[in-house]
Design an enzyme around this catalytic site. Structure first.
Site, PDB file in Angstrom:
ATOM      1  N   ASP A  62      14.557 -10.077   1.632  1.00 40.47           N
ATOM      2  CA  ASP A  62      15.035 -11.299   0.971  1.00 40.47           C
ATOM      3  C   ASP A  62      14.574 -12.547   1.728  1.00 40.47           C
ATOM      4  O   ASP A  62      14.612 -13.649   1.188  1.00 40.47           O
ATOM      5  CB  ASP A  62      16.576 -11.337   0.995  1.00 40.47           C
ATOM      6  N   LYS A 102      16.841  -3.379  -9.712  1.00 35.73           N
ATOM      7  CA  LYS A 102      15.957  -3.331  -8.536  1.00 35.73           C
ATOM      8  C   LYS A 102      15.605  -1.881  -8.198  1.00 35.73           C
ATOM      9  O   LYS A 102      14.465  -1.572  -7.831  1.00 35.73           O
ATOM     10  CB  LYS A 102      16.641  -4.010  -7.337  1.00 35.73           C
ATOM     11  N   GLN A 145      23.239  -7.109  -1.666  1.00 38.11           N
ATOM     12  CA  GLN A 145      23.367  -7.963  -2.847  1.00 38.11           C
ATOM     13  C   GLN A 145      24.429  -9.040  -2.649  1.00 38.11           C
ATOM     14  O   GLN A 145      25.542  -8.761  -2.202  1.00 38.11           O
ATOM     15  CB  GLN A 145      23.706  -7.076  -4.069  1.00 38.11           C
TER      16      GLN A 145
HETATM   17  N1  GUN Z   1      22.129 -12.296  -5.541  1.00 38.36           N
HETATM   18  C1  GUN Z   1      21.493 -13.087  -6.428  1.00 38.36           C
HETATM   19  N2  GUN Z   1      20.178 -13.205  -6.116  1.00 38.36           N
HETATM   20  C2  GUN Z   1      19.997 -12.478  -4.990  1.00 38.36           C
HETATM   21  C3  GUN Z   1      18.866 -12.219  -4.178  1.00 38.36           C
HETATM   22  O1  GUN Z   1      17.752 -12.705  -4.427  1.00 38.36           O
HETATM   23  N3  GUN Z   1      19.083 -11.410  -3.099  1.00 38.36           N
HETATM   24  C4  GUN Z   1      20.320 -10.886  -2.804  1.00 38.36           C
HETATM   25  N4  GUN Z   1      20.425 -10.127  -1.727  1.00 38.36           N
HETATM   26  N5  GUN Z   1      21.381 -11.120  -3.547  1.00 38.36           N
HETATM   27  C5  GUN Z   1      21.219 -11.905  -4.628  1.00 38.36           C
END
Ligand code: GUN
Length: 295
Positions: free
Chosen positions: A119, A52, A96
């Site tokens: 998110d 990311k 995350q």
């Molecule tokens: N862990 C797995 N997928 C995601 C996501 O889309 N956002 C976040 N914050 N954690 C994740």
């Protein structure tokens, strides 16, 4: 002929559009910023977060990463989120998942400022999505929506079956598929681990979204000829002594029957990442009042 839906190509188009938005914003003195926070020593989470950050760099978004020791008290994570909420250079905050045991997941998600919640996990943003007035669309379902559009899959009036009821994918995906305002307008069924006769549902489906988190769970006999299959799974399996990445769909046998299918890797994964960048520029635009043409 089965159409293999190219998530890398669609994501590249979105990233190009996001880059243009970043340029517009930066020209007016607003540099979009995304903060990622990791409180975990899970190697997969470390990889996702670094990807990311790399994506941010590629499109000109300022990436800020904060590591919180995974043995630290939970307060350290809550305080970190609050500090990022107050930081004017940060437009998006992503913590995350999954979280370590001492952390109260609901508290983290409620602590992220809704206007920085790229998110779309904050209850206020979940509520807005359900109410048909989303501030942000959650990244994976939004990415899937774009993938379906990219191959002109018409969802209106169709039978859609979502396998999996997670907060991240299953619930919002189902909502976007059935809701009129989100453009889906499909008759939508949500199946899960307790569904009796799952195959009876998936065989009826024009569109199957597999988000069960189980390797090669959807097999060829469970789908009908000409259906569209979206595979959200990313599962590492050991096979003949090698480690292999597979989705929730038994690809070869399902692809034989499907009109269109997303591969793993190269399907949904790149779209989730692209839509995070999209949400970050959306947040920066909303915060600054500088209009951009979102891709
Ligand atoms: N862990 C797995 N997928 C995601 C996501 O889309 N956002 C976040 N914050 N954690 C994740």
């Amino acid at each position: 002929m089965t159409e293999v839906i190219d998530g890398n190509a669609v994501a590249e188009e979105i990233r190009a559009g996001v880059s243009d938005c970043v340029e517009t914003l930066t020209d007016t003195g607003v540099k979009p910023g995304l903060a990622t926070v990791l409180m975990s020593d899970d190697p997969a989470s470390e990889t996702y977060v670094s990807m990311k950050q790399r994506d941010c760099e590629e499109v000109g978004i300022e990436g800020i990463h904060v590591d919180v020791d995974n043995d630290a008290p939970a307060e350290e994570l809550y305080d970190t989120v609050e500090r990022l909420n107050d930081d004017d250079d940060v437009h998006g905050v992503l913590v995350q998942k999954p979280f370590v045991d001492q952390v109260d997941e609901r508290r983290v998600l409620r602590t992220i400022a809704p206007e920085k919640d790229v998110d779309a996990f904050h209850p206020a943003n979940v509520g807005r999505l359900v109410a048909g007035d989303p501030r942000f669309k959650p990244c994976t379902p939004h990415g899937i929506q774009r993938l379906l559009e990219s191959v002109d899959v018409e969802t209106e009036g169709k039978e859609a079956v979502v396998v999996g009821r997670s907060d991240i994918v299953g619930k919002p995906m189902a909502n976007m598929l059935f809701s009129k305002s989100a453009g889906g307008n499909a008759t939508t069924t949500v199946c899960h681990s307790r569904t009796e006769d799952l195959a009876a549902h998936t065989r009826r489906a024009d569109i199957v979204v597999a988000a069960a988190g189980r390797p090669e769970f959807i097999t060829g006999d469970m789908v009908s000829e000409g259906c569209v299959v979206v595979d959200v799974g990313i599962n590492r399996v050991e096979r003949d002594g090698d480690s292999e990445l597979v989705g929730d769909v038994a690809y070869d046998e399902v692809a034989e029957k499907a009109a269109a299918i997303t591969p793993v890797p190269g399907g949904v994964g790149p779209m989730t990442r692209a839509m995070l960048l999209y949400n970050t520029v959306k947040a920066a635009s909303a915060e600054s009042g500088v209009d951009v043409e979102l891709p």
